[in-house]
Write a protein that holds these residues in place. Structure first.
Motif, PDB file in Angstrom:
ATOM      1  N   PHE A 110       0.810  -1.216   0.000  1.00  0.00           N
ATOM      2  CA  PHE A 110       0.000   0.000   0.000  1.00  0.00           C
ATOM      3  C   PHE A 110       0.848   1.272   0.000  1.00  0.00           C
ATOM      4  CE2 PHE A 110      -2.385  -3.275   2.425  1.00  0.00           C
ATOM      5  CZ  PHE A 110      -3.457  -3.443   1.552  1.00  0.00           C
ATOM      6  N   ASN A 111       2.158   1.132  -0.090  1.00  0.00           N
ATOM      7  CA  ASN A 111       3.035   2.296   0.026  1.00  0.00           C
ATOM      8  C   ASN A 111       2.711   3.383  -0.998  1.00  0.00           C
ATOM      9  OD1 ASN A 111       4.378   1.064   2.113  1.00  0.00           O
ATOM     10  ND2 ASN A 111       6.170   0.486   0.923  1.00  0.00           N
ATOM     11  N   GLY A 112       2.556   2.975  -2.250  1.00  0.00           N
ATOM     12  CA  GLY A 112       2.268   3.948  -3.306  1.00  0.00           C
ATOM     13  C   GLY A 112       0.959   4.668  -3.077  1.00  0.00           C
ATOM     14  N   ASP A 113      -0.076   3.909  -2.740  1.00  0.00           N
ATOM     15  CA  ASP A 113      -1.378   4.516  -2.475  1.00  0.00           C
ATOM     16  C   ASP A 113      -1.319   5.442  -1.261  1.00  0.00           C
ATOM     17  OD1 ASP A 113      -2.875   3.497  -4.578  1.00  0.00           O
ATOM     18  OD2 ASP A 113      -3.387   1.656  -3.505  1.00  0.00           O
ATOM     19  N   ALA A 114      -0.612   5.005  -0.229  1.00  0.00           N
ATOM     20  CA  ALA A 114      -0.527   5.819   0.991  1.00  0.00           C
ATOM     21  C   ALA A 114       0.096   7.177   0.695  1.00  0.00           C
ATOM     22  CB  ALA A 114       0.280   5.084   2.056  1.00  0.00           C
ATOM     23  N   ILE A 115       1.195   7.179  -0.042  1.00  0.00           N
ATOM     24  CA  ILE A 115       1.866   8.438  -0.374  1.00  0.00           C
ATOM     25  C   ILE A 115       0.994   9.294  -1.285  1.00  0.00           C
ATOM     26  CG2 ILE A 115       3.811   9.428  -1.637  1.00  0.00           C
ATOM     27  CD1 ILE A 115       5.534   7.148  -0.564  1.00  0.00           C
ATOM     28  N   ASN A 116       0.427   8.688  -2.327  1.00  0.00           N
ATOM     29  CA  ASN A 116      -0.367   9.449  -3.295  1.00  0.00           C
ATOM     30  C   ASN A 116      -1.609  10.062  -2.655  1.00  0.00           C
ATOM     31  OD1 ASN A 116       1.418   8.880  -5.371  1.00  0.00           O
ATOM     32  ND2 ASN A 116       0.303   7.072  -6.051  1.00  0.00           N
ATOM     33  N   PHE A 117      -2.317   9.273  -1.848  1.00  0.00           N
ATOM     34  CA  PHE A 117      -3.547   9.795  -1.261  1.00  0.00           C
ATOM     35  C   PHE A 117      -3.260  10.746  -0.099  1.00  0.00           C
ATOM     36  CE2 PHE A 117      -5.467   6.444  -3.761  1.00  0.00           C
ATOM     37  CZ  PHE A 117      -6.645   7.053  -4.193  1.00  0.00           C
ATOM     38  N   ALA A 118      -2.124  10.574   0.571  1.00  0.00           N
ATOM     39  CA  ALA A 118      -1.731  11.547   1.595  1.00  0.00           C
ATOM     40  C   ALA A 118      -1.472  12.904   0.936  1.00  0.00           C
ATOM     41  CB  ALA A 118      -0.486  11.071   2.334  1.00  0.00           C
ATOM     42  N   LYS A 119      -0.804  12.882  -0.205  1.00  0.00           N
ATOM     43  CA  LYS A 119      -0.547  14.129  -0.933  1.00  0.00           C
ATOM     44  C   LYS A 119      -1.855  14.733  -1.454  1.00  0.00           C
ATOM     45  CE  LYS A 119       4.204  13.090  -2.355  1.00  0.00           C
ATOM     46  NZ  LYS A 119       5.126  12.829  -3.500  1.00  0.00           N
ATOM     47  N   MET A 120      -2.760  13.888  -1.933  1.00  0.00           N
ATOM     48  CA  MET A 120      -4.055  14.382  -2.395  1.00  0.00           C
ATOM     49  C   MET A 120      -4.831  15.020  -1.252  1.00  0.00           C
ATOM     50  SD  MET A 120      -5.187  11.250  -4.949  1.00  0.00           S
ATOM     51  CE  MET A 120      -6.868  11.868  -5.116  1.00  0.00           C
ATOM     52  N   ALA A 121      -4.795  14.378  -0.083  1.00  0.00           N
ATOM     53  CA  ALA A 121      -5.504  14.915   1.087  1.00  0.00           C
ATOM     54  C   ALA A 121      -4.903  16.256   1.502  1.00  0.00           C
ATOM     55  CB  ALA A 121      -5.431  13.917   2.244  1.00  0.00           C
ATOM     56  N   LEU A 122      -3.581  16.356   1.487  1.00  0.00           N
ATOM     57  CA  LEU A 122      -2.928  17.614   1.828  1.00  0.00           C
ATOM     58  C   LEU A 122      -3.329  18.718   0.858  1.00  0.00           C
ATOM     59  CD1 LEU A 122       0.649  16.312   2.742  1.00  0.00           C
ATOM     60  CD2 LEU A 122      -0.977  17.392   4.308  1.00  0.00           C
ATOM     61  N   GLN A 123      -3.417  18.380  -0.419  1.00  0.00           N
ATOM     62  CA  GLN A 123      -3.822  19.360  -1.421  1.00  0.00           C
ATOM     63  C   GLN A 123      -5.258  19.816  -1.183  1.00  0.00           C
ATOM     64  OE1 GLN A 123      -2.067  20.899  -3.757  1.00  0.00           O
ATOM     65  NE2 GLN A 123      -3.856  22.026  -4.477  1.00  0.00           N
ATOM     66  N   LYS A 124      -6.146  18.865  -0.915  1.00  0.00           N
ATOM     67  CA  LYS A 124      -7.553  19.205  -0.672  1.00  0.00           C
ATOM     68  C   LYS A 124      -7.688  20.101   0.558  1.00  0.00           C
ATOM     69  CE  LYS A 124      -9.485  16.886  -4.047  1.00  0.00           C
ATOM     70  NZ  LYS A 124     -10.197  17.602  -5.140  1.00  0.00           N
ATOM     71  N   MET A 125      -6.961  19.778   1.607  1.00  0.00           N
ATOM     72  CA  MET A 125      -7.057  20.585   2.828  1.00  0.00           C
ATOM     73  C   MET A 125      -6.472  21.978   2.616  1.00  0.00           C
ATOM     74  SD  MET A 125      -6.485  17.874   5.988  1.00  0.00           S
ATOM     75  CE  MET A 125      -5.080  16.988   5.303  1.00  0.00           C
ATOM     76  N   SER A 126      -5.429  22.081   1.796  1.00  0.00           N
ATOM     77  CA  SER A 126      -4.850  23.397   1.508  1.00  0.00           C
ATOM     78  C   SER A 126      -5.822  24.254   0.705  1.00  0.00           C
ATOM     79  CB  SER A 126      -3.536  23.244   0.736  1.00  0.00           C
ATOM     80  OG  SER A 126      -3.764  22.827  -0.596  1.00  0.00           O
ATOM     81  N   GLU A 127      -6.729  23.588  -0.021  1.00  0.00           N
ATOM     82  CA  GLU A 127      -7.740  24.303  -0.803  1.00  0.00           C
ATOM     83  C   GLU A 127      -8.982  24.615   0.024  1.00  0.00           C
ATOM     84  OE1 GLU A 127      -8.379  21.573  -3.977  1.00  0.00           O
ATOM     85  OE2 GLU A 127      -6.505  22.083  -5.023  1.00  0.00           O
ATOM     86  N   GLY A 128      -8.976  24.196   1.279  1.00  0.00           N
ATOM     87  CA  GLY A 128     -10.082  24.522   2.165  1.00  0.00           C
ATOM     88  C   GLY A 128     -11.128  23.450   2.334  1.00  0.00           C
TER      89      GLY A 128
END
Length: 428
Positions: free
Chosen positions: A155-173
């Motif tokens: 799950f390493n790839g998914d964990a990194i990719n979705f963590a980055k996606m979540a960070l992006q979404k939260m930065s967008e509010g």
């Protein structure tokens, strides 16, 4: 001849008229056939699942296509069928989502990592209001599996990719769709961290850092994420491992420089040169930052609320002393008053961003030979010596790495996330 052409033209028109009339008669559906289609539509419409509703939509469209021009007209039936088709389409959409949610919650209940990740991805593709929570869940599952013993890396790839996606979404509010809990599998809003968003931001950065450093062996790439994790929230900001990882990177760089220093001074006849003195200055610069990072980890690990085990505390203290001695001179840490003062003052200082250039520390040049103040044999091994501590998932926002076995949480989800937030599996 002219009359003959007129006759032929008239004949062609007559033939065409009868051909069209015959086609219309053949294409027209009888009232009896239309009633059969309509009755079939009514039965299928009252079905209990998607296949029946899909068939009803097909029957409804068939009725509208073939029976809209009946004589006498069937306007009431036509209006009814027209109105029912979008309702059936909505029922299919709702049932599809409900089934996906049921699958996700069943996966949570069974603690089935493969199904949690797969069903969460499936729901994310439907643009749910709680998609951010699902991204956090995928990253959280990946982190937990990557830090088990033995580690599971699938799950390493998914964990990194979705963590980055979540960070992006939260930065967008974007906010949590689960009552501000920020996650279903793990709740990032808890008694120790009332602000689930900033806690989630810290843990997503930490997750990327841990997997990148420990599992992918890309330590330098992981350092910026550990630093971000040290700057936000209350979970990773108060986690000893956040700082130990950064200290470990400084330690590894110090060791590499120390090896280079020893090789070059030996090649110069056991004498310092401008080159070796420049290396020595960088050694002290890296050691200075490394001692600072390890001291922060040690202070957290030895706090009254910490549950860190003594061997872990001892390993952190040893590294602080090793790097302190490299920075200030051999056995400098033996001066307990000065050393204790250094450790005590560290938390009150700004934590330097490790991505900024390390400044060389130039002091009085040694008179001859490789100096033991570079650390010599003390800096053996590498910053990964304490990797056992990375397998511990913090049990609360103020938890610390302890080197003990991963903490298991088992409370499963009970409700579909779209209608009522699922019961949290655990907190972080």
């Amino acid at each position: 001849m002219k009359n003959m052409f007129k006759f032929l033209s008239l004949g062609v028109l007559v033939i065409a008229f009868y051909a069209i009339s015959a086609t219309s008669v053949l294409a027209q559906t009888s009232l009896e056939d239309c009633n059969t289609i309509y009755e079939r539509f009514k039965v299928e419409r009252t079905g209990k699942d998607i296949p029946q509703w899909t068939a009803a939509i097909a029957s409804g469209k068939e009725y509208l296509d073939k029976c809209s021009n009946l004589d006498p007209p069937q306007e009431e039936v036509k209006t009814y069928v027209t109105g029912q088709i979008p309702k059936l389409q909505q029922k299919i959409a709702d049932k599809t989502i409900a089934d996906k949610e049921a699958r996700f919650n069943a996966a949570l209940k069974a603690n089935n990592a493969d199904e949690i990740v797969a069903s969460a991805k499936d729901l994310i593709n439907t643009n749910r209001s709680y998609s951010l929570d699902l991204m956090l869940d995928i990253a959280s599952v990946g982190y937990d599996k990557a830090t088990t013993n033995p580690a599971v890396d699938k799950f390493n790839g998914d964990a990194i990719n979705f963590a980055k996606m979540a960070l992006q979404k939260m930065s967008e509010g974007q906010a949590s769709g689960n009552a501000d809990n920020y996650g279903f599998y793990v709740s990032y809003k808890n008694k120790d961290c009332a602000d689930g968003k900033v806690n989630a931001i810290g843990w997503m950065n930490y997750t990327i850092g841990v997997i990148t450093s420990v599992r992918l062996k890309q330590t330098k790439d992981a350092v910026p994420y550990f630093y971000k994790a040290s700057q936000v929230g209350c979970g990773t900001k108060n986690l000893a491992e956040t700082y130990r990882f950064i200290g470990a990177w400084y330690l590894d760089e110090t060791i590499k420089l120390n090896v280079s220093y020893a090789e070059k001074t030996k090649a110069a006849g056991d004498k310092d040169t401008d080159e070796t003195l420049a290396i020595l200055a960088m050694i002290k610069g890296y050691a200075d930052r490394g001692a600072d990072a390890y001291a922060r980890a040690y202070k957290i690990a030895t706090a009254p609320t910490s549950k860190a085990l003594q061997p872990y505390k001892d390993s952190l203290l040893k590294r602080v002393k090793d790097l302190y001695d490299v920075r200030f001179g051999e056995n400098a840490s033996a001066d307990a008053a000065k050393f204790d003062s250094f450790v005590a003052q560290v938390p009150g200082k700004p934590f330097v961003d490790p991505t900024t250039p390390v400044n060389p520390i130039v002091e009085a040049a040694p008179t001859a030979g490789p100096t033991t103040s570079t650390g010599g044999g003390k800096l053996t091994g590498s910053g990964s010596d304490a990797q056992a501590a990375t397998t511990t998932r913090a049990t609360s926002a103020t938890g610390t790495g302890t080197g003990s076995a991963p903490v298991a949480t088992t409370a499963p989800a009970k409700k579909a996330p779209a209608k009522k937030p699922a019961k949290k599996k655990g907190t972080r």
